[in-house]
Design a protein around this motif. Sequence first.
Motif, PDB file in Angstrom:
ATOM      1  N   ASP A  21       0.836  -1.196   0.000  1.00 28.82           N
ATOM      2  CA  ASP A  21       0.000   0.000   0.000  1.00 28.82           C
ATOM      3  C   ASP A  21       0.876   1.253   0.000  1.00 28.82           C
ATOM      4  O   ASP A  21       1.836   1.361   0.766  1.00 28.82           O
ATOM      5  CB  ASP A  21      -0.907  -0.004   1.234  1.00 28.82           C
ATOM      6  CG  ASP A  21      -1.835   1.183   1.270  1.00 28.82           C
ATOM      7  OD1 ASP A  21      -1.441   2.215   1.840  1.00 28.82           O
ATOM      8  OD2 ASP A  21      -2.938   1.092   0.714  1.00 28.82           O
ATOM      9  N   VAL A  48       1.169   3.197   3.370  1.00 30.47           N
ATOM     10  CA  VAL A  48       1.995   2.475   4.340  1.00 30.47           C
ATOM     11  C   VAL A  48       3.478   2.651   4.010  1.00 30.47           C
ATOM     12  O   VAL A  48       4.303   2.913   4.896  1.00 30.47           O
ATOM     13  CB  VAL A  48       1.616   0.982   4.361  1.00 30.47           C
ATOM     14  CG1 VAL A  48       2.585   0.185   5.229  1.00 30.47           C
ATOM     15  CG2 VAL A  48       0.194   0.805   4.864  1.00 30.47           C
ATOM     16  N   SER A  49       3.817   2.519   2.743  1.00 35.24           N
ATOM     17  CA  SER A  49       5.215   2.670   2.340  1.00 35.24           C
ATOM     18  C   SER A  49       5.723   4.080   2.620  1.00 35.24           C
ATOM     19  O   SER A  49       6.837   4.257   3.128  1.00 35.24           O
ATOM     20  CB  SER A  49       5.357   2.355   0.842  1.00 35.24           C
ATOM     21  OG  SER A  49       6.669   2.629   0.392  1.00 35.24           O
ATOM     22  N   ALA A  73       6.220   4.574   6.368  1.00 39.83           N
ATOM     23  CA  ALA A  73       7.404   3.832   6.805  1.00 39.83           C
ATOM     24  C   ALA A  73       8.684   4.565   6.410  1.00 39.83           C
ATOM     25  O   ALA A  73       9.647   4.624   7.194  1.00 39.83           O
ATOM     26  CB  ALA A  73       7.385   2.436   6.195  1.00 39.83           C
TER      27      ALA A  73
END
Length: 440
Positions: free
Chosen positions: A134, A137-138, A141
Motif C-alpha cells: 500500500d 503504508v510505504s 514507513a
Amino acid sequence: MTTLTEAQPIDDGPKRPAHRHPVARVAMILGGIFVVLVFLRVLTGENAITSSGTVGTTLALGVPIGMAALGGLWAERAGVVNLGLEGMMIFGTWGGAYGAYFSGNAWMGLLMGVAMGAAGGLLHALVTVTFGVDHIVSGVALNILAPGVARYLSTMFFLGEPGAGATQSPPLPDFPTVSLPGVGGPLGDLEDKHWFLLSDLAGLARGLTTNLSALTIIALALIPLTYYVLWRTSFGLRIRSCGENPYAAESLGVRVYTMKYTAVVISGALAGLGGVFLAMVGSSQYQENQTNGRGYIGLAAMIFGNWRPGGLAAGTGLFGYTDALQQRGATGAVHALLLMVSVVLFGYAMWRLVPARRGVTAQVDLEAAGPRRRRQIYQAAAAIVVGAMLLAWYLATDSLPKEIVTYTPHLTTLLVLSMASQRLRMPAANGLRYRRGEGH
C-alpha cells in the motif's frame, strides 16, 4: 504495435475554455492578488506586506515546499502516491551536508543530496510498484525510517568534527548568489517612498532580482520545465497515461513499470533538492528535524494546485508568504491578513451563491441539481460565518497571539485545502496497484 504518441490525448479533467490561455489566466489571478495586498498595505500601514524582504524570504521558504510538491506531482501523475516526501527531504538535507562538507564544494553537496533523495524514491518505487505494498503504508514507513538513518549516519560521519555532533553537521559552504546588476539601488529608493502600487512593484521586483541563491534560480526553472516535459512531450504523455489508465497504456506499448520507477525516482530527487536547499541555503548546516513537516505541506500544495505545476506554484507561494511574515516578525502584517482572508471568504461565498456559471445549462436534471445547489448554499453560508468571525476578530484586536502567528502556514494549509476541495481531480489510477496483464 500501436504506440502511445502525442496525438492520443489523455483525459486530464475538465478543460479550460479555448479562449482563455492558461498563462494569461494565472497572470490575471496573481495580479489580482497583488493588488489586494497593495490595498491591504495602504489600509493597515504594514509595509512588510509587500516589501522586498518579505518577497525574498517567501522565495527562500517556498522553494523547499515547492520542490516537495513538484516531486509529489511527478510520482502521482504516474499513479504512485508519495507520502514519503518528508523522508526523502530528510535524506536530501543529510546528503547535501555530507557531500558539501567533505568535498568543500556546494555543488557536490547538491549532487549528493539529490542522489540520496532519488535513492529514497527508488526504495518507495520498489516497495509499491514491484512488491505492491500500500502506497500510504510505504510512505509513512519511509518517513519513520529517514530520521533514524540520518541520525545513524551523522553519528558515523559528523561526530567529532568541529562544530558538529550526532544531530548537526559542521558549517557548510554556500552557493553563489545572483543579482540583476544596477537595479537594487534605484528599486530600493523607490520602495522606501511607499507610494501606492509603484513602491509595491519596486519591492516585488527587488525581491525577485537581488541576492538570489543559484539554487533558487534552478528550483524556479524546474517548474516550467516540469510542465513542458509532462504536458508537451511523448515521454510526459506516457508518464501521465500510467496515472490515468496503466492497462490502456500497457496495451499501447508503454513500459508501465519503467515509467512508474522513473517518475518516483525523479520525485525523490526533487524532494532531495528541497532538502539540500534547507540545509545549505535556508541554513548554513544540517540539523536534525530540519524539514519540520515541509514535505507534508508540499503534498498539500500539490493537492491545492490540482496536480498541476502552475497550481502548486501558487500554493507554494501562499504557504511561503504566510511563513515569511511570521519568520520576519511582522506580526502586524499577519494580523492584517485576517482582513484579507475575511474578504476572500466573502468573495468565495458570493461565487458559490451564483446559481449558474458559463457552460452550465438548464438541461441538468433537477433531482441531481437540487442536492448540489443545497451543498453550494451550505458552503457559502459557512464561508460567510467564518469570514464575519475573522472580520470581527480583526476589528476587535491589534495583534494575534504568538502561537497562532507561529502556525500560520499550517492553518493556511487547512484553509486553502478546504476551499479548493470541490474542484480537485487527481489522476484516475493514483494509488492503485498495477500488475502487468491483469487488465486484459
